[in-house]
Design an enzyme around this catalytic site. Structure first.
Site, PDB file in Angstrom:
ATOM      1  N   ASP A  84     -31.855  22.311  -0.821  1.00 24.99           N
ATOM      2  CA  ASP A  84     -30.579  21.596  -0.811  1.00 24.99           C
ATOM      3  C   ASP A  84     -30.676  20.188  -0.253  1.00 24.99           C
ATOM      4  O   ASP A  84     -29.810  19.348  -0.536  1.00 24.99           O
ATOM      5  CB  ASP A  84     -29.555  22.396   0.001  1.00 24.99           C
ATOM      6  CG  ASP A  84     -29.265  23.737  -0.642  1.00 24.99           C
ATOM      7  OD1 ASP A  84     -28.710  23.740  -1.750  1.00 24.99           O
ATOM      8  OD2 ASP A  84     -29.616  24.770  -0.049  1.00 24.99           O
ATOM      9  N   CYS A  98     -19.111  19.641  -9.836  1.00 30.45           N
ATOM     10  CA  CYS A  98     -20.526  19.969 -10.001  1.00 30.45           C
ATOM     11  C   CYS A  98     -20.852  20.497 -11.399  1.00 30.45           C
ATOM     12  O   CYS A  98     -22.030  20.678 -11.722  1.00 30.45           O
ATOM     13  CB  CYS A  98     -20.950  20.977  -8.935  1.00 30.45           C
ATOM     14  SG  CYS A  98     -21.030  20.265  -7.277  1.00 30.45           S
TER      15      CYS A  98
END
Length: 335
Positions: A57, A20
């Site tokens: 999210d 990430c």
């Protein structure tokens, strides 16, 4: 344990970033997507419950009394072992559903592979790792999509279901709620050290492959309605987004934040990704750092891969690292 553990190929060397930490910086991303919210759909019976507005999210749409949770997540190799990379990427993608209070039902693979540079048996190991974690999550894997790409990438698009009355949203925080963190920080700096040196950190791998399923269920059982997962934008970045969306500020007790063994040493030795530094730069105008030292600031902004849930509420077994307070001059205050 992966059958390819001793393979000479180091997957992290085929990528400019890792996990990430390779995400587009949050400030740049927000500029790109600004104004892209679509008008309300005319589709009868399918209201958009969570869209792009708050940077949550996953997207959520209402359908026949339930909530459909949809997300996609993929990234470049975060570890050299292909099976572990697959497991980590799958756990990371599934986490978005858990972070919304949902249960994953179906995933499809997203694979980019440099077919002339890396053997396909390694790709098979990546896919096997993803399948094993999805199976652990009781989530079907129904195929997917692949492209020939100079840089390897892997992840999943996931669809899940949730109770529309019990969603975990990043805009539902209220003053007075404690903040719980369900996984320790430091994944980014340990992964960056692994990429640079080849050292393997079992504690980091074990943390990344662990599903956030139990944490999500525990948060719902405790009555929580506000949460997010901590991934590429770091604890500070994701908490800033939560506080901004909820119209509150957040106070962090820096001494209560848990870290993985070796994380502080990795920062001390300079294994800090560009993504982490960009995270810190982004949140600095919104943060009162007090007397927090430079290394702790970097760890709090560390770009996590498959990190834990950050829940507005107490989660049994998870440390309380701060609280939400009425909106002040800064969205984040470190003490």
């Amino acid at each position: 344990m992966s059958a390819t553990r001793q393979a000479p190929v180091r997957l992290t060397q085929f990528a400019h970033g890792g996990g990430c930490a390779c995400k587009i910086p949050p400030g740049e991303l927000e500029e790109v997507v600004a104004g892209l919210a679509a008008p309300p759909s005319a589709a009868a019976g399918a209201p958009l419950l969570v869209g792009i507005a708050t940077g949550d999210d996953a997207a959520v749409v209402g359908h026949r009394g339930t909530a459909l949770v949809c997300t996609a997540d993929f990234f470049t190799p975060v570890v050299d072992d292909p099976y572990d990379w697959g497991r980590i990427a799958a756990a990371n993608a599934l986490s978005d559903v858990y972070a919304m209070g949902g249960r994953p039902l179906l995933a499809v693979n997203l694979l980019a592979w440099p077919r002339d540079r890396l053997p396909f048996d390694l790709a098979g190991e990546v896919l096997r790792g993803g399948l094993d974690v999805a199976t652990e999550a009781a989530c079907h894997v129904g195929g997917g999509h692949s492209v020939d790409d100079p840089e390897p990438k892997y992840g999943m698009a996931v669809t899940g279901v949730a109770d529309p009355e019990q969603l975990l949203r990043n805009d539902a925080g209220r003053p007075g709620l404690p903040l719980s963190l369900t996984k320790p920080l430091g994944l980014g700096v340990l992964n960056n050290r692994h990429k640079a040196t080849g050292e393997r950190f079992e504690q980091a791998v074990a943390t990344m492959v662990a599903l956030n399923r139990d944490a999500g269920e525990a948060a719902l059982a405790a009555g929580a309605r506000c949460a997010t997962d901590v991934t590429g934008f770091g604890l500070l970045g994701h908490l800033h987004k939560l506080a901004r969306a909820s119209g509150v500020s957040a106070v962090i007790d820096t001494g209560a934040v848990p870290y993985l063994d070796g994380a502080r040493e990795a920062v001390r030795d300079g294994y800090v990704s560009g993504g982490t530094r960009r995270n810190l730069e982004w949140v600095t105008p919104y943060t009162d750092f007090g007397d927090t030292d430079a290394d702790t600031r970097l760890l709090l902004a560390d770009a996590q891969t498959s990190g834990g849930l950050l829940v507005a509420g107490e989660v049994p077994g998870a440390p309380v690292i701060g609280e939400l307070v009425p909106r002040g001059s800064h969205s984040l205050v470190l003490r």
